[in-house]
Scaffold this motif. Structure first.
Motif, mmCIF file in Angstrom:
data_model
loop_
_atom_site.group_PDB
_atom_site.id
_atom_site.type_symbol
_atom_site.label_atom_id
_atom_site.label_comp_id
_atom_site.label_asym_id
_atom_site.label_seq_id
_atom_site.Cartn_x
_atom_site.Cartn_y
_atom_site.Cartn_z
ATOM 1 N N LEU A 193 -5.172 -5.032 -11.481
ATOM 2 C CA LEU A 193 -5.754 -5.653 -10.307
ATOM 3 C C LEU A 193 -4.722 -5.597 -9.183
ATOM 4 C CD1 LEU A 193 -8.163 -7.350 -9.223
ATOM 5 C CD2 LEU A 193 -6.956 -9.367 -10.067
ATOM 6 N N VAL A 194 -5.102 -5.092 -8.030
ATOM 7 C CA VAL A 194 -4.185 -4.997 -6.897
ATOM 8 C C VAL A 194 -4.327 -6.243 -6.029
ATOM 9 C CG1 VAL A 194 -3.570 -3.723 -4.799
ATOM 10 C CG2 VAL A 194 -4.234 -2.477 -6.881
ATOM 11 N N ILE A 195 -3.249 -7.019 -5.966
ATOM 12 C CA ILE A 195 -3.175 -8.182 -5.079
ATOM 13 C C ILE A 195 -1.788 -8.166 -4.459
ATOM 14 C CG2 ILE A 195 -3.336 -10.684 -4.812
ATOM 15 C CD1 ILE A 195 -4.905 -10.807 -7.429
ATOM 16 N N GLU A 196 -1.706 -7.835 -3.200
ATOM 17 C CA GLU A 196 -0.391 -7.773 -2.570
ATOM 18 C C GLU A 196 0.259 -9.147 -2.581
ATOM 19 O OE1 GLU A 196 -0.060 -5.603 1.080
ATOM 20 O OE2 GLU A 196 -1.307 -3.972 0.322
ATOM 21 N N ALA A 239 0.798 -1.228 0.000
ATOM 22 C CA ALA A 239 0.000 0.000 0.000
ATOM 23 C C ALA A 239 0.833 1.282 0.000
ATOM 24 C CB ALA A 239 -0.971 -0.009 1.171
ATOM 25 N N ALA A 240 1.887 1.323 0.786
ATOM 26 C CA ALA A 240 2.685 2.559 0.875
ATOM 27 C C ALA A 240 3.276 2.949 -0.476
ATOM 28 C CB ALA A 240 3.789 2.401 1.909
ATOM 29 N N LEU A 241 3.690 1.968 -1.271
ATOM 30 C CA LEU A 241 4.232 2.276 -2.603
ATOM 31 C C LEU A 241 3.128 2.726 -3.552
ATOM 32 C CD1 LEU A 241 6.888 -0.529 -3.182
ATOM 33 C CD2 LEU A 241 7.273 1.880 -2.639
ATOM 34 N N ARG A 242 1.968 2.097 -3.458
ATOM 35 C CA ARG A 242 0.846 2.527 -4.307
ATOM 36 C C ARG A 242 0.437 3.956 -3.958
ATOM 37 N NH1 ARG A 242 -1.045 -2.523 -2.602
ATOM 38 N NH2 ARG A 242 -2.828 -1.550 -1.568
ATOM 39 N N GLU A 243 0.409 4.264 -2.664
ATOM 40 C CA GLU A 243 0.040 5.620 -2.237
ATOM 41 C C GLU A 243 1.094 6.635 -2.659
ATOM 42 O OE1 GLU A 243 -0.569 5.217 1.976
ATOM 43 O OE2 GLU A 243 -2.282 3.871 1.669
ATOM 44 N N LEU A 289 2.632 -9.730 -13.774
ATOM 45 C CA LEU A 289 2.800 -9.149 -12.447
ATOM 46 C C LEU A 289 3.757 -7.976 -12.505
ATOM 47 C CD1 LEU A 289 3.456 -12.432 -10.429
ATOM 48 C CD2 LEU A 289 1.261 -11.269 -10.766
ATOM 49 N N PHE A 290 3.561 -7.028 -11.608
ATOM 50 C CA PHE A 290 4.578 -5.999 -11.439
ATOM 51 C C PHE A 290 4.685 -5.607 -9.980
ATOM 52 C CE2 PHE A 290 0.783 -3.476 -12.279
ATOM 53 C CZ PHE A 290 0.880 -2.395 -11.412
ATOM 54 N N CYS A 291 5.912 -5.328 -9.606
ATOM 55 C CA CYS A 291 6.221 -4.783 -8.288
ATOM 56 C C CYS A 291 6.777 -3.386 -8.553
ATOM 57 C CB CYS A 291 7.195 -5.690 -7.532
ATOM 58 S SG CYS A 291 8.773 -5.936 -8.386
ATOM 59 N N ASP A 292 7.599 -2.871 -7.693
ATOM 60 C CA ASP A 292 8.104 -1.519 -7.891
ATOM 61 C C ASP A 292 9.140 -1.451 -9.008
ATOM 62 O OD1 ASP A 292 8.051 1.258 -7.152
ATOM 63 O OD2 ASP A 292 10.022 0.962 -6.240
ATOM 64 N N GLU A 293 10.131 -2.374 -8.984
ATOM 65 C CA GLU A 293 11.205 -2.303 -9.971
ATOM 66 C C GLU A 293 11.439 -3.601 -10.736
ATOM 67 O OE1 GLU A 293 14.635 -0.851 -7.866
ATOM 68 O OE2 GLU A 293 13.877 1.210 -7.889
ATOM 69 N N GLY A 294 10.610 -4.629 -10.530
ATOM 70 C CA GLY A 294 10.718 -5.839 -11.329
ATOM 71 C C GLY A 294 11.595 -6.938 -10.774
ATOM 72 N N TYR A 295 11.818 -6.962 -9.485
ATOM 73 C CA TYR A 295 12.608 -8.038 -8.877
ATOM 74 C C TYR A 295 11.692 -9.055 -8.190
ATOM 75 C CZ TYR A 295 16.654 -5.178 -9.899
ATOM 76 O OH TYR A 295 17.620 -4.449 -10.552
ATOM 77 N N ALA A 296 10.936 -8.588 -7.201
ATOM 78 C CA ALA A 296 10.038 -9.490 -6.470
ATOM 79 C C ALA A 296 8.984 -10.104 -7.393
ATOM 80 C CB ALA A 296 9.362 -8.751 -5.317
ATOM 81 N N THR A 353 -2.776 9.035 -9.729
ATOM 82 C CA THR A 353 -2.258 9.314 -8.381
ATOM 83 C C THR A 353 -3.440 9.628 -7.476
ATOM 84 O OG1 THR A 353 -2.041 11.674 -8.839
ATOM 85 C CG2 THR A 353 -0.127 10.280 -9.331
ATOM 86 N N ALA A 354 -3.176 9.699 -6.200
ATOM 87 C CA ALA A 354 -4.236 10.007 -5.240
ATOM 88 C C ALA A 354 -4.883 11.340 -5.590
ATOM 89 C CB ALA A 354 -3.666 10.037 -3.825
ATOM 90 N N ASP A 355 -4.093 12.289 -6.115
ATOM 91 C CA ASP A 355 -4.639 13.608 -6.477
ATOM 92 C C ASP A 355 -5.616 13.522 -7.641
ATOM 93 O OD1 ASP A 355 -3.033 14.700 -4.542
ATOM 94 O OD2 ASP A 355 -1.453 15.297 -5.936
ATOM 95 N N THR A 356 -5.371 12.624 -8.614
ATOM 96 C CA THR A 356 -6.228 12.535 -9.787
ATOM 97 C C THR A 356 -7.414 11.611 -9.574
ATOM 98 O OG1 THR A 356 -4.892 10.769 -10.759
ATOM 99 C CG2 THR A 356 -4.371 13.036 -11.409
ATOM 100 N N GLU A 357 -7.407 10.830 -8.486
ATOM 101 C CA GLU A 357 -8.524 9.914 -8.234
ATOM 102 C C GLU A 357 -9.717 10.641 -7.622
ATOM 103 O OE1 GLU A 357 -6.820 6.891 -5.795
ATOM 104 O OE2 GLU A 357 -6.034 5.791 -7.500
#
Length: 137
Positions: free
Chosen positions: A59-62, A46-50, A90-97, A132-136
């Motif tokens: 689709l968001v699935i942690e 969540a913190a990265l999405r925010e 799948l995607f994470c922040d930079e493509g490792y996990a 982003t949170a501002d555009t939502e």
């Protein structure tokens, strides 16, 4: 002790895992999703999405729920988990996990599971849609 696996470093493991994936670039993933040929899944916490925003339609699935939500035979699956033939990107922040997560899905039988090279950051750098949170609001 027979049958004990030799330890490998994370870099070696990641290299081995990625050799078994048909990884995709951001533009290719965008086009596949647009054609209805792939399900894009955001595994970031969540913190990265925010902080960075969302990819519209993903689709968001942690990560800690991924296998349970995408197993087409599982009792906790999401509605989109319709088949083992589903192409999941799948995607994470930079493509490792996400590479390691895609390999886990392949072990469940989702043979087309893969990940986005460079993750969310590569998508954003390519100028593809991000909210982003501002555009939502």
């Amino acid at each position: 002790m027979s049958g004990t696996r030799q330890p490998v470093g994370i870099d070696t493991l990641l290299e081995r895992v990625r050799a078994g994936l048909d990884r995709v670039e951001a533009e290719e993933a965008f086009a596949a999703v647009g054609r209805g040929e792939a399900l894009l899944v955001d595994t970031r916490y969540a913190a990265l999405r925010e902080r960075d925003g969302l990819i519209p339609g993903a689709l968001v699935i942690e990560r800690n729920e991924l296998e349970w939500r995408l197993d087409p035979t599982g009792s906790h699956r999401v509605a989109e988990a319709t088949s083992h033939d589903l192409r999941v990107v799948l995607f994470c922040d930079e493509g490792y996990a996400s590479s390691l997560a895609a390999e886990s899905l392949q072990r469940l039988g989702l043979h087309r599971a893969t990940d986005l090279i460079g993750g969310f950051q590569a998508w954003k750098s390519a100028g593809l849609p991000v909210t982003t949170a501002d555009t939502e609001n």
